[in-house]
Design a protein around this motif. Structure first.
Motif, PDB file in Angstrom:
ATOM      1  N   ALA A 164      -4.122   0.872  -4.510  1.00 43.25           N
ATOM      2  CA  ALA A 164      -4.133   1.238  -3.090  1.00 43.25           C
ATOM      3  C   ALA A 164      -5.554   1.143  -2.517  1.00 43.25           C
ATOM      4  CB  ALA A 164      -3.572   2.649  -2.907  1.00 43.25           C
ATOM      5  N   LEU A 176       0.830  -1.200   0.000  1.00 43.41           N
ATOM      6  CA  LEU A 176       0.000   0.000   0.000  1.00 43.41           C
ATOM      7  C   LEU A 176       0.865   1.251   0.000  1.00 43.41           C
ATOM      8  CD1 LEU A 176      -2.753   1.399   0.248  1.00 43.41           C
ATOM      9  CD2 LEU A 176      -2.721   0.843   2.691  1.00 43.41           C
ATOM     10  N   ASP A 231       2.538   1.621  -3.363  1.00 41.57           N
ATOM     11  CA  ASP A 231       1.590   2.178  -4.334  1.00 41.57           C
ATOM     12  C   ASP A 231       1.436   3.683  -4.152  1.00 41.57           C
ATOM     13  OD1 ASP A 231       0.872  -0.091  -5.825  1.00 41.57           O
ATOM     14  OD2 ASP A 231      -0.672  -0.671  -4.378  1.00 41.57           O
ATOM     15  N   LEU A 232       1.346   4.124  -2.923  1.00 42.48           N
ATOM     16  CA  LEU A 232       1.179   5.560  -2.672  1.00 42.48           C
ATOM     17  C   LEU A 232       2.425   6.349  -3.070  1.00 42.48           C
ATOM     18  CD1 LEU A 232      -0.812   5.512   0.674  1.00 42.48           C
ATOM     19  CD2 LEU A 232      -1.664   5.954  -1.645  1.00 42.48           C
ATOM     20  N   SER A 258      -0.529   8.617   2.956  1.00 40.06           N
ATOM     21  CA  SER A 258       0.739   8.000   3.358  1.00 40.06           C
ATOM     22  C   SER A 258       1.087   8.343   4.799  1.00 40.06           C
ATOM     23  CB  SER A 258       1.876   8.460   2.436  1.00 40.06           C
ATOM     24  OG  SER A 258       1.688   7.990   1.138  1.00 40.06           O
TER      25      SER A 258
END
Length: 138
Positions: free
Chosen positions: A56, A30, A33-34, A105
């Motif tokens: 995400a 995750l 991805d961010l 994030s």
């Protein structure tokens, strides 16, 4: 002689992971991805940013769906955070706003470290307990 591929190694890693380790792996992906979405947004590469933000969102959905909100006192609060972050990821994508991606994030980084600490604690202590926050994963 045939050597295992990266996909074989990854599959074996996932299949042998504990539930706590799987959650940590989801958080790792995750956050990756961010980071990739943020970089793509900064370059105005909206196709790549959108793909990373959609992935995400899928991970957030998986985390929310696997959460047992009754297993520990913070379960409902964590579900509310996942719901909020899911909506913010949609906004980051639709509005093409890197600040929203960074906000997500910033929320998820500390959670990743908490899950990692819990997973490491379980590895050294044995059986998961609700107090350790691991029983929230079905």
């Amino acid at each position: 002689m045939t050597y295992p591929s990266t996909n074989d190694y990854l599959r074996e890693t996932v299949l042998s992971a504990t539930p706590a380790q799987l959650v940590t792996m989801l958080y790792d992906r995750l956050l990756l991805d961010l980071a990739r979405a943020e970089a793509a947004q900064s370059e105005e590469n909206w196709v790549a940013a959108g793909a990373h933000l959609l992935h995400a969102q899928d991970i957030i959905t998986e985390l929310a769906n696997s959460l047992d909100v009754d297993a520990w006192a913070g379960g409902r609060d964590l579900l509310a955070l996942y719901t909020y972050l899911g909506s913010r990821l949609i906004a980051a994508n639709v509005q093409r706003d890197v600040r929203i991606t960074r906000e997500c994030s910033e929320h998820l980084g500390p959670l990743r470290w908490a899950w990692l600490a819990a997973a490491e604690g379980l590895a050294s202590s044995g059986t998961p307990t609700a107090e350790q926050g691991i029983a929230v994963v079905a």
